[in-house]
Design a protein around this motif. Structure first.
Motif, mmCIF file in Angstrom:
data_model
loop_
_atom_site.group_PDB
_atom_site.id
_atom_site.type_symbol
_atom_site.label_atom_id
_atom_site.label_comp_id
_atom_site.label_asym_id
_atom_site.label_seq_id
_atom_site.Cartn_x
_atom_site.Cartn_y
_atom_site.Cartn_z
ATOM 1 N N UNK C 35 0.829 -1.199 0.000
ATOM 2 C CA UNK C 35 0.000 0.000 0.000
ATOM 3 C C UNK C 35 0.870 1.258 0.000
ATOM 4 N N UNK C 36 1.922 1.284 0.843
ATOM 5 C CA UNK C 36 2.712 2.511 0.906
ATOM 6 C C UNK C 36 3.498 2.717 -0.387
ATOM 7 N N UNK C 37 3.985 1.607 -0.997
ATOM 8 C CA UNK C 37 4.692 1.752 -2.271
ATOM 9 C C UNK C 37 3.753 2.285 -3.348
ATOM 10 N N UNK C 38 2.525 1.747 -3.380
ATOM 11 C CA UNK C 38 1.559 2.225 -4.360
ATOM 12 C C UNK C 38 1.270 3.707 -4.135
ATOM 13 N N UNK C 39 1.168 4.077 -2.853
ATOM 14 C CA UNK C 39 0.932 5.491 -2.548
ATOM 15 C C UNK C 39 2.057 6.375 -3.059
ATOM 16 N N UNK C 40 3.310 5.919 -2.851
ATOM 17 C CA UNK C 40 4.453 6.719 -3.304
ATOM 18 C C UNK C 40 4.455 6.847 -4.825
ATOM 19 N N UNK C 41 4.183 5.719 -5.533
ATOM 20 C CA UNK C 41 4.164 5.774 -6.996
ATOM 21 C C UNK C 41 3.090 6.747 -7.462
ATOM 22 N N UNK C 42 1.915 6.687 -6.777
ATOM 23 C CA UNK C 42 0.825 7.603 -7.141
ATOM 24 C C UNK C 42 1.267 9.054 -6.969
ATOM 25 N N UNK C 43 1.888 9.354 -5.799
ATOM 26 C CA UNK C 43 2.344 10.725 -5.549
ATOM 27 C C UNK C 43 3.394 11.147 -6.575
ATOM 28 N N UNK C 44 4.321 10.218 -6.887
ATOM 29 C CA UNK C 44 5.379 10.557 -7.835
ATOM 30 C C UNK C 44 4.794 10.854 -9.206
ATOM 31 N N UNK C 45 3.758 10.073 -9.599
ATOM 32 C CA UNK C 45 3.149 10.337 -10.901
ATOM 33 C C UNK C 45 2.396 11.662 -10.890
ATOM 34 N N UNK C 46 1.747 11.959 -9.754
ATOM 35 C CA UNK C 46 1.055 13.243 -9.644
ATOM 36 C C UNK C 46 2.041 14.404 -9.735
ATOM 37 N N UNK C 47 3.244 14.216 -9.123
ATOM 38 C CA UNK C 47 4.258 15.269 -9.183
ATOM 39 C C UNK C 47 4.956 15.294 -10.535
ATOM 40 N N UNK C 48 4.657 14.260 -11.368
ATOM 41 C CA UNK C 48 5.209 14.215 -12.717
ATOM 42 C C UNK C 48 6.735 14.074 -12.699
#
Lengths: 118, 97, 162
Positions: C35-48
């Motif tokens: 879950x935390x890895x998925x969250x980080x990937x999501x944030x990283x994609x949002x930050x582009x």
């Protein structure tokens, strides 16, 4: 037998690391200006940290301890140049002039077309 | 014994770094000294973990390495802009070396 | 490389790191890790930032060869600067000089500048377009760097012709 050899190797690595860390500390005191001192700090961050981690990793063996040690090493190797660059850039923009050994201003050279033969 | 010597060398070097942090003369010398001190602290925590037979110290060392890096950048940024929230711009200085 | 593949491989690398750091294998903790890895990937994609610069997988294998070369350079430079520091006469001759960088992208320039700084004896001070300002603790170290071996290596690393 192997254990004794590994122990000796880690002794050597840790002593080497201790030497390079001390070198960095002495350089931090002896060198004349902030830019030169960054080189001393660079010795600690590469040779010192590398040898210490290697020596400790041998003691750790093939365990998660060693993995964590290697992660610390990789992390320091990635962040140390970044913070050194930030510091050098800040000092330069802040108007600190690089000085030579005799206290005069260090020369500004142009080596854009390869090494100058002076 | 081996770890004690390694820790002693670190302590001596930390002392040298403290001398530089005290002597300055510029702000950047002090930041450099504190940064070097932090790197040695990371090693010190790792060595102490082995010295005391507590490998869980390594997690603390890892976190300390993170804090040291972020701290250095934050202090530099604070002295540059007086504000940590501002996005760093590409402002070039006018005069050369 | 497609954005989805890049994001997925970032997630895999993050989770591998997470497992190595935690050392726990109960379903609950593994789930929390995912879950935390998925969250980080999501944030990283949002930050582009999951692009060629933020997560440069295209360099992966060639990077190892470069690191080995850089390690040898670092060892040599360490011995040189260590000798200078311990020598009673303190035989240093600091200088500041401009170099030209041949890397086409900012990623290559940053790899080059970081390599310069990581090698004891030379510190990158400022990057401006295709020029870099370097402080060297001794003339010879600066001359070596100006010889362009490291510059050419980094350019080849990025171009993929190693």
């Amino acid at each position: 037998m192997i254990a004794v050899l590994l122990d000796g190797l880690s002794w050597i690595l840790l002593l080497g690391g201790a030497f390079f860390v001390l070198t960095g500390g002495v350089g931090l005191l002896r060198l004349p200006d902030v830019y030169s001192r960054m080189h001393a700090s660079g010795i600690t961050d590469t040779a010192g940290v590398g040898l210490y981690i290697a020596g400790l990793a041998i003691q750790g063996g093939f365990t998660l301890v060693t993995v964590k040690l290697l992660l610390i090493l990789v992390f320091i190797l990635f962040t140390s140049p970044t913070s050194t660059y930030a510091l050098a850039h800040a000092a330069f923009t802040g108007g600190v002039k690089p000085i030579a050994r005799d206290g005069s201003r260090a020369p500004l050279l142009d080596r854009r077309d390869g090494p100058s033969n002076r | 014994m081996m770890f004690a010597i390694a820790a002693l060398a670190l302590l001596v070097t930390m002392g040298l770094a403290l001398v530089r942090a005290y002597a300055g003369p510029t702000l950047y010398d002090r930041i450099l000294a504190v940064n070097a001190f932090g790197t040695k602290t990371v090693l010190m925590i790792a060595v102490l973990g082995f010295l005391m037979g507590r490998p869980d110290f390594l997690d603390i060392a890892l976190v300390y390495a993170l804090i040291n890096f972020i701290g250095t950048i934050a202090v530099l940024k604070f002295f540059r802009y007086g504000d940590l929230g501002r996005a760093g711009g590409l402002d070039e200085p006018e005069d050369e070396a | 490389m497609k954005a989805g593949v890049r994001a997925f491989s970032l997630g895999v690398v993050l989770f591998a790191t997470w497992i190595l750091l935690s050392g726990h294998f109960t379903p609950l903790l593994l789930g929390l890790g995912v879950a935390s890895c998925a969250g980080i990937v999501f944030l990283a994609m949002r930050m582009d930032v999951v692009d060629r610069e933020g997560f440069p997988v295209q360099l992966s294998i060639r990077l190892i060869g470069y690191w080995v070369w850089l390690l040898v350079e670092i060892v040599k430079a360490n011995i040189d600067v260590t000798r200078r520091i311990w020598s009673p006469r303190l035989p240093i001759s600091p200088s500041v000089f401009h170099l030209r960088m041949s890397q086409p992208s900012e990623l290559g320039q940053v790899v080059y500048a970081n390599s310069i700084t990581l090698t004891p004896g030379t510190v990158a001070i400022r990057l401006h377009q295709d020029e870099i300002l370097v402080h060297a603790v001794a003339e010879e170290l600066g001359e070596d760097l100006a010889g362009g071996a490291m510059d050419a290596r980094v350019t080849r690393l990025e171009a993929g012709k190693s």
